[in-house]
Structure formats: structure tokens, C-alpha cells
Design a protein around this motif. Structure first.
Motif, PDB file in Angstrom:
ATOM      1  N   ILE A 135       0.448   5.390   0.983  1.00 56.84           N
ATOM      2  CA  ILE A 135      -0.351   6.375   1.702  1.00 56.84           C
ATOM      3  C   ILE A 135       0.464   7.663   1.735  1.00 56.84           C
ATOM      4  CG2 ILE A 135      -1.454   6.934   3.935  1.00 56.84           C
ATOM      5  CD1 ILE A 135      -0.305   3.429   3.490  1.00 56.84           C
ATOM      6  N   GLY A 177      -5.436  -5.036   8.595  1.00 59.62           N
ATOM      7  CA  GLY A 177      -4.879  -3.724   8.882  1.00 59.62           C
ATOM      8  C   GLY A 177      -3.463  -3.605   8.343  1.00 59.62           C
ATOM      9  N   MET A 178      -2.958  -2.389   8.268  1.00 58.17           N
ATOM     10  CA  MET A 178      -1.593  -2.155   7.767  1.00 58.17           C
ATOM     11  C   MET A 178      -0.635  -2.255   8.941  1.00 58.17           C
ATOM     12  SD  MET A 178      -2.270   0.792   4.914  1.00 58.17           S
ATOM     13  CE  MET A 178      -3.477   1.721   5.870  1.00 58.17           C
ATOM     14  N   TRP A 234       4.963  -0.557   8.355  1.00 56.72           N
ATOM     15  CA  TRP A 234       5.064   0.702   7.614  1.00 56.72           C
ATOM     16  C   TRP A 234       6.534   1.053   7.396  1.00 56.72           C
ATOM     17  CZ3 TRP A 234       0.916   4.503   6.916  1.00 56.72           C
ATOM     18  CH2 TRP A 234      -0.337   4.041   7.325  1.00 56.72           C
ATOM     19  N   GLY A 235       6.779   1.740   6.304  1.00 57.09           N
ATOM     20  CA  GLY A 235       8.073   2.377   6.145  1.00 57.09           C
ATOM     21  C   GLY A 235       8.132   3.625   7.020  1.00 57.09           C
ATOM     22  N   GLN A 236       9.298   4.209   7.124  1.00 58.53           N
ATOM     23  CA  GLN A 236       9.461   5.398   7.971  1.00 58.53           C
ATOM     24  C   GLN A 236       8.891   6.654   7.323  1.00 58.53           C
ATOM     25  OE1 GLN A 236      13.740   5.486   8.355  1.00 58.53           O
ATOM     26  NE2 GLN A 236      13.998   6.762   6.534  1.00 58.53           N
ATOM     27  N   SER A 287     -10.082  -0.254  10.841  1.00 57.53           N
ATOM     28  CA  SER A 287      -8.883  -0.327  11.668  1.00 57.53           C
ATOM     29  C   SER A 287      -8.581   1.037  12.269  1.00 57.53           C
ATOM     30  CB  SER A 287      -7.686  -0.853  10.854  1.00 57.53           C
ATOM     31  OG  SER A 287      -7.554  -0.175   9.621  1.00 57.53           O
ATOM     32  N   PHE A 289      -9.758   7.292   5.214  1.00 56.64           N
ATOM     33  CA  PHE A 289      -9.416   7.560   6.605  1.00 56.64           C
ATOM     34  C   PHE A 289     -10.376   8.577   7.203  1.00 56.64           C
ATOM     35  CE2 PHE A 289      -5.286   5.588   7.312  1.00 56.64           C
ATOM     36  CZ  PHE A 289      -4.747   5.448   6.041  1.00 56.64           C
ATOM     37  N   TYR A 293      -5.402   3.545  13.951  1.00 52.63           N
ATOM     38  CA  TYR A 293      -3.971   3.810  13.924  1.00 52.63           C
ATOM     39  C   TYR A 293      -3.639   4.951  14.870  1.00 52.63           C
ATOM     40  CZ  TYR A 293      -4.258   0.921   9.819  1.00 52.63           C
ATOM     41  OH  TYR A 293      -4.506  -0.126   8.982  1.00 52.63           O
ATOM     42  N   LEU A 338      -0.450   0.500  13.730  1.00 50.93           N
ATOM     43  CA  LEU A 338      -1.720  -0.216  13.805  1.00 50.93           C
ATOM     44  C   LEU A 338      -2.046  -0.596  15.247  1.00 50.93           C
ATOM     45  CD1 LEU A 338      -4.089  -1.736  12.390  1.00 50.93           C
ATOM     46  CD2 LEU A 338      -2.537  -3.706  12.205  1.00 50.93           C
ATOM     47  N   TYR A 352      -7.595  -3.916  14.300  1.00 50.39           N
ATOM     48  CA  TYR A 352      -8.097  -4.245  12.963  1.00 50.39           C
ATOM     49  C   TYR A 352      -9.410  -5.008  13.101  1.00 50.39           C
ATOM     50  CZ  TYR A 352      -6.179  -8.894  13.852  1.00 50.39           C
ATOM     51  OH  TYR A 352      -5.894 -10.126  14.404  1.00 50.39           O
ATOM     52  N   TYR A 354       4.242   7.254   2.530  1.00 52.57           N
ATOM     53  CA  TYR A 354       4.516   6.026   3.266  1.00 52.57           C
ATOM     54  C   TYR A 354       4.156   4.809   2.413  1.00 52.57           C
ATOM     55  CZ  TYR A 354       4.328   8.889   7.578  1.00 52.57           C
ATOM     56  OH  TYR A 354       4.538   9.825   8.559  1.00 52.57           O
ATOM     57  N   GLN A 408       0.665  11.941   3.351  1.00 51.62           N
ATOM     58  CA  GLN A 408       0.192  12.872   4.363  1.00 51.62           C
ATOM     59  C   GLN A 408       0.759  14.253   4.062  1.00 51.62           C
ATOM     60  OE1 GLN A 408       1.376  11.959   8.452  1.00 51.62           O
ATOM     61  NE2 GLN A 408      -0.629  12.703   9.126  1.00 51.62           N
ATOM     62  N   TYR A 459      -6.310   7.769  13.989  1.00 56.71           N
ATOM     63  CA  TYR A 459      -7.069   7.733  12.743  1.00 56.71           C
ATOM     64  C   TYR A 459      -7.808   6.403  12.614  1.00 56.71           C
ATOM     65  CZ  TYR A 459      -4.081  11.598  11.101  1.00 56.71           C
ATOM     66  OH  TYR A 459      -3.417  12.790  10.955  1.00 56.71           O
ATOM     67  N   VAL A 502       0.832  -1.210   0.000  1.00 55.93           N
ATOM     68  CA  VAL A 502       0.000   0.000   0.000  1.00 55.93           C
ATOM     69  C   VAL A 502       0.869   1.263   0.000  1.00 55.93           C
ATOM     70  CG1 VAL A 502      -1.941   1.134   1.138  1.00 55.93           C
ATOM     71  CG2 VAL A 502      -1.616  -1.336   1.417  1.00 55.93           C
ATOM     72  N   TRP A 545      -5.123   7.511   1.496  1.00 53.14           N
ATOM     73  CA  TRP A 545      -4.763   6.288   0.781  1.00 53.14           C
ATOM     74  C   TRP A 545      -4.580   6.601  -0.702  1.00 53.14           C
ATOM     75  CZ3 TRP A 545      -7.857   3.739  -2.958  1.00 53.14           C
ATOM     76  CH2 TRP A 545      -7.319   2.512  -3.401  1.00 53.14           C
ATOM     77  N   LYS A 598      -1.617  17.790   7.741  1.00 53.35           N
ATOM     78  CA  LYS A 598      -2.937  17.238   7.409  1.00 53.35           C
ATOM     79  C   LYS A 598      -3.019  15.743   7.729  1.00 53.35           C
ATOM     80  CE  LYS A 598      -4.037  20.678   3.906  1.00 53.35           C
ATOM     81  NZ  LYS A 598      -4.529  20.923   2.515  1.00 53.35           N
ATOM     82  N   GLY A 599      -4.153  15.167   7.370  1.00 51.90           N
ATOM     83  CA  GLY A 599      -4.396  13.767   7.664  1.00 51.90           C
ATOM     84  C   GLY A 599      -3.848  12.828   6.604  1.00 51.90           C
ATOM     85  N   LEU A 600      -4.174  11.551   6.795  1.00 48.93           N
ATOM     86  CA  LEU A 600      -3.670  10.497   5.930  1.00 48.93           C
ATOM     87  C   LEU A 600      -4.582  10.303   4.724  1.00 48.93           C
ATOM     88  CD1 LEU A 600      -2.910   7.996   8.820  1.00 48.93           C
ATOM     89  CD2 LEU A 600      -1.210   9.305   7.537  1.00 48.93           C
ATOM     90  N   ASP A 650     -11.570  -0.324   5.353  1.00 46.30           N
ATOM     91  CA  ASP A 650     -11.039  -1.119   4.252  1.00 46.30           C
ATOM     92  C   ASP A 650     -12.106  -2.101   3.775  1.00 46.30           C
ATOM     93  OD1 ASP A 650      -8.746  -2.836   6.548  1.00 46.30           O
ATOM     94  OD2 ASP A 650     -10.935  -2.924   6.375  1.00 46.30           O
TER      95      ASP A 650
END
Lengths: 128, 107
Positions: free
Chosen positions: A39, A114-115, A118-120, B34, B98, B36, B46, B49, A96, A41, B87, A37, A49, A45-47, B91
Motif C-alpha cells: 500500500i 483485514g490487514m 503492517w510495517g512502519q 474493513s 480505500f 483503519y 486495523l 474487518y 507500506y 500514501q 479509512y 500486501v 492499494w 493524501k490517502g491510502l 476487499d
């Protein structure tokens, strides 16, 4: 332990194409149940997808970006990628990559887990 | 696209408080939701979920509930490390969406 690492330029000029790669280590991208995935930001602000890819080539895109984005998986390099064309300042964000898993049983799929990895994140600024 | 309305957008709480954050979907999403936690400068983490399943390694003071359109994240006793932005994410179908986030800070 699975780790994800985003890589790509931190600065992109308006109207050009933003290209990012997520390098997957400690596990294989070619797992039937995993989906990969992107994502983002924007600052303060918010996230949001962006899109999801399966190693088989199945992709899902955010329709608000669909005409400009391409997400792909490269099993030979164990990585997946994001391209955003015709960027503007509105594409400035932390990007991300993440992993999720789809639970399937008996030929039917039920829900995502769920995710969980995550990468940094990598900051991309669109500016001339 | 399914809209996720999260409330409140921010809240102030004290250590030990019970905190509740809600998320409402614009249409039914079963339990495909989910939660976060995100701290400044960090990637989201996470917590929950499938609406109520606690992710491995997440403290048991976090819990999730709900199904259909209304969902809740509860922190039973707020700890110093819980001050963050939270958040929700549906899904259930694409495009995933989100909530706008809830910032939890110190009273």
C-alpha cells in the motif's frame, strides 16, 4: 509476534525502477491462508492499494499501476518485494507492506480478516 | 473498480461524543469491508474487518455495521487517543479500494 519491515532506497531518479523489500520475521510467509500486501500514501493524501501476493505466486495488481509494477514472494528469504518501473514524481509516497488472511472453509473462501500487521512504512522520493 | 465514498471528510468532536463515519460502495460488496485508524507518521491500524467484527485488542467503543453498499463506523464515546484519520477499505474484489479518509479532530 509477526513483524514486517520495509527496506529499500529512499531516493529514486525519474524513469528508474523503485525496488522495495518487506522482511517478514516472527512467522512464515509460506502460510496457505496469508496474503501479503503493498500500500502507498502520497504526501498529505490517502491510502492506495498497490498489489497483493500469495507465497504460491498468485498476484493481484492495481490496474492503474499494473503495467509498471511487479510483486513477488521469496519463500527462501521469507520476504516479499515490490518493483515499480519508470517512476515519476507521482510515485513519491510512503510505502507500506502488510499482511492479511483469507478465511476459507470446506473448499470455499469467504472473506479477508483485514490487514492486521503492517510495517512502519518507508518514504520513497522520486527526484533527480 | 468499486468506488468507496466516505463521509464526512473531516469532523470536529468533543471528548465523550458519539461519532459516526459512513462509507458507501458504488456496488454491493456483501460485508467485505474493513476500517483503519491512522495517526500522523504512523502506519494504519486495523479496527474492524468483515464490516462488523472487532479486531482483537481494539476497544469496544469502536463498532462497525452495514452490508451491501452502506457501512458505518461508530465510536461510542470519543477518547483523546481517537483523534486520527479513519479509512474504509473494500476487499470484496480486486482492485481493493480505500475511502478518501475522515479526519477526526478536537472541537
Amino acid at each position: 509476534q509477526l513483524q514486517l519491515q520495509e527496506s529499500g532506497p529512499g531516493l529514486v531518479k525519474p524513469s528508474e525502477t523503485l525496488s522495495l523489500t518487506c522482511i517478514v520475521s516472527g512467522g512464515s510467509i509460506s502460510s496457505k491462508s496469508y496474503y501479503w500486501v503493498w500500500i502507498r500514501q502520497p504526501p498529505g493524501k490517502g491510502l492506495e492499494w498497490i498489489g497483493t501476493v500469495h507465497y504460491s505466486g498468485i498476484t493481484y495488481y492495481n490496474p492503474s499501476l499494473k503495467s509498471r509494477i511487479t510483486v513477488s514472494a521469496d519463500t527462501s528469504k521469507n520476504q516479499f518485494s515490490l518493483k515499480v518501473s519508470s517512476v515519476t514524481a507521482a510515485d513519491t509516497a510512503v510505502y507500506y507492506c502488510a499482511r492479511t488472511e483469507l478465511y476459507c472453509s470446506g473448499g470455499s473462501c469467504y472473506y479477508y480478516y483485514g490487514m492486521d500487521v503492517w510495517g512502519q512504512g518507508t518514504t520513497v522520493t522520486v527526484s533527480s | 473498480a468499486i468506488q468507496m465514498t466516505q463521509s464526512p471528510s473531516s469532523l470536529s468532536a468533543s471528548l465523550g461524543d458519539r461519532v459516526t463515519i459512513t462509507c458507501r460502495a458504488s456496488q454491493g460488496i456483501r460485508n467485505d469491508l474493513s476500517w483503519y485508524q491512522q495517526k500522523p507518521g504512523k502506519a494504519p491500524k486495523l479496527l474492524i474487518y468483515a464490516a462488523s467484527s472487532l479486531q482483537s485488542g481494539v476497544p469496544s467503543r469502536f463498532s462497525g455495521s452495514g452490508s451491501g453498499t452502506d457501512f458505518t463506523l461508530t465510536i461510542s464515546s470519543l477518547q483523546p487517543e481517537d483523534f486520527a484519520t479513519y479509512y474504509c477499505l473494500q476487499d470484496y474484489n480486486y482492485p481493493w479500494t480505500f475511502g478518501q479518509g475522515t479526519k477526526v479532530d478536537i472541537k
